[in-house]
Design an enzyme around this catalytic site. Structure first.
Site, mmCIF file in Angstrom:
data_model
loop_
_atom_site.group_PDB
_atom_site.id
_atom_site.type_symbol
_atom_site.label_atom_id
_atom_site.label_comp_id
_atom_site.label_asym_id
_atom_site.label_seq_id
_atom_site.Cartn_x
_atom_site.Cartn_y
_atom_site.Cartn_z
ATOM 1 C CE LYS A 12 57.571 -98.757 58.375
ATOM 2 N NZ LYS A 12 56.629 -97.643 59.041
ATOM 3 C CB THR A 57 58.534 -100.398 61.436
ATOM 4 O OG1 THR A 57 57.696 -99.179 61.789
ATOM 5 C CG2 THR A 57 57.899 -101.296 62.748
ATOM 6 C CG ASP A 58 60.949 -94.518 59.325
ATOM 7 O OD1 ASP A 58 60.074 -94.467 58.252
ATOM 8 O OD2 ASP A 58 62.079 -93.835 59.280
ATOM 9 C CG PHE A 163 30.044 -131.301 41.226
ATOM 10 C CD1 PHE A 163 31.122 -132.010 41.964
ATOM 11 C CD2 PHE A 163 29.113 -130.674 42.013
ATOM 12 C CE1 PHE A 163 31.164 -132.049 43.362
ATOM 13 C CE2 PHE A 163 29.227 -130.610 43.621
ATOM 14 C CZ PHE A 163 30.264 -131.309 44.041
ATOM 15 N NE ARG A 180 31.839 -128.519 37.929
ATOM 16 C CZ ARG A 180 32.155 -128.581 39.016
ATOM 17 N NH1 ARG A 180 31.191 -128.039 39.858
ATOM 18 N NH2 ARG A 180 33.158 -129.033 39.622
ATOM 19 C CD GLN A 223 36.343 -130.862 46.396
ATOM 20 O OE1 GLN A 223 35.904 -130.840 45.234
ATOM 21 N NE2 GLN A 223 35.609 -130.467 47.595
ATOM 22 C CG ASN A 249 33.541 -124.062 41.765
ATOM 23 O OD1 ASN A 249 33.496 -123.510 40.743
ATOM 24 N ND2 ASN A 249 33.128 -125.262 41.975
ATOM 25 C CG HIS A 251 29.602 -121.393 41.945
ATOM 26 N ND1 HIS A 251 30.105 -122.783 42.067
ATOM 27 C CD2 HIS A 251 29.505 -121.091 43.158
ATOM 28 C CE1 HIS A 251 30.352 -123.208 43.140
ATOM 29 N NE2 HIS A 251 30.106 -122.066 44.028
#
Length: 296
Positions: A12, A57-58, A163, A180, A223, A249, A251
């Site tokens: 469930k 599942t109940d 970067f 950045r 990274q 990322n 941006h």
């Protein structure tokens, strides 16, 4: 050609439970989403439709509600272990249980019974168990595992990120930069060495380690930041052995204001929604015990 049944499980998904604990005038709220998946002797139900081995599942859903009342909900890792062990130990046809829990935080506004949702961050836990005795004498080793974590932890550094030096081909238009914005929404999971940690303390400390590493790393790539975040968690928390991170990322692009006769010295950005870079990685201790076959 023979056709055979492969690995399978059922359960469930997403039983939403809100548990209010009333300590006099001061109330506490636990808001969780619980997903259960069970596996075991389930061949007949798939091949012939014989339901004799199936716990509905109940019934699983009802168990979650009943356990919330009977045991309360403290750390979600403990609640997950309680449920997983119950399903395996109470049903002879079930040999393995996976319980995943997401917790939505509420903060007290004032008084004893008024709350506000605490941001978009979600605490997570994934528990695997082969039964209450599976980890006895091994600190929760072979037959049990606990993975804690979080998702949607949104963070941003307004500077301190570069970067450059990347591969450039005939389709490259991205300009190198030495300043950045670095922003991401962290999804992190960390694997425990055993099943007896102080879960809430461990969670708060791991989360803080992630945040401090993000803030204190002068980033040359997302990274690199990912690795430093995972490493900080493992260096500071001996009860943990492995960290998995997924970090989009988010941006931020400088807006060209020259048409309006204005300079833009890293002040005004357009926050792009998509597409986005997605950085994922695992950081583990060199003495980490083997991960369970179904880490997730």
């Amino acid at each position: 050609m023979a056709v055979v049944l492969g690995p399978n499980r059922y359960g469930k998904a997403e039983t939403r439970v809100v548990r209010v604990t009333r300590d006099g005038g001061a109330h506490r709220v636990k808001d969780v989403n619980v997903s259960v998946a069970l596996s075991g002797d389930m061949e007949d139900v798939h091949l012939t439709g014989d339901n004799a081995a199936v716990l509905p599942t109940d019934s699983q859903k009802n168990t979650v509600f009943a356990f919330a009342k009977k045991h309360g909900i403290a750390a979600i890792e403990d609640f997950g272990l309680l449920l997983a062990r119950h399903f395996v130990d109470s049903q002879p046809t079930i040999s393995h249980a996976r319980v995943e829990i997401h917790e939505y935080g509420w903060e007290r506004i004032t008084g004893g019974h008024s709350f506000v949702r605490s941001g978009g961050e979600v605490r997570t836990a994934v528990v695997h168990s082969d039964g209450a005795g599976a980890g006895e004498g091994t600190g929760g080793g072979g037959g049990e595992s606990v993975v804690s974590g979080l998702r949607d932890l949104v963070v941003l550094n307004s500077t301190g990120s570069e970067f450059h030096g990347f591969v450039q081909d005939e389709y490259t238009t991205l300009a190198p930069t030495d300043d950045r914005i670095l922003a991401t929404a962290v999804t992190a999971q960390w694997r425990h060495r055993g099943t007896d940690a102080r879960w809430d303390d461990s969670y708060r400390a791991a989360r803080k380690a992630l945040l401090m590493a993000f803030a204190e790393t002068h980033s040359l790539s997302l990274q690199q930041t990912l690795f430093q975040m995972g490493r900080r968690v493992l260096e500071e928390r001996a009860e943990l052995c492995e960290v998995r991170l997924s970090m989009p990322n988010k941006h931020h692009f400088l807006v060209d204001l020259e048409p309006f006769g204005m300079d833009n010295d890293n002040e005004v950005y357009f926050a792009a929604d998509r597409p986005y870079g997605l950085i994922e990685g695992t950081v583990r201790a060199d003495d980490a015990p083997p991960a369970p076959a179904a880490w997730n």
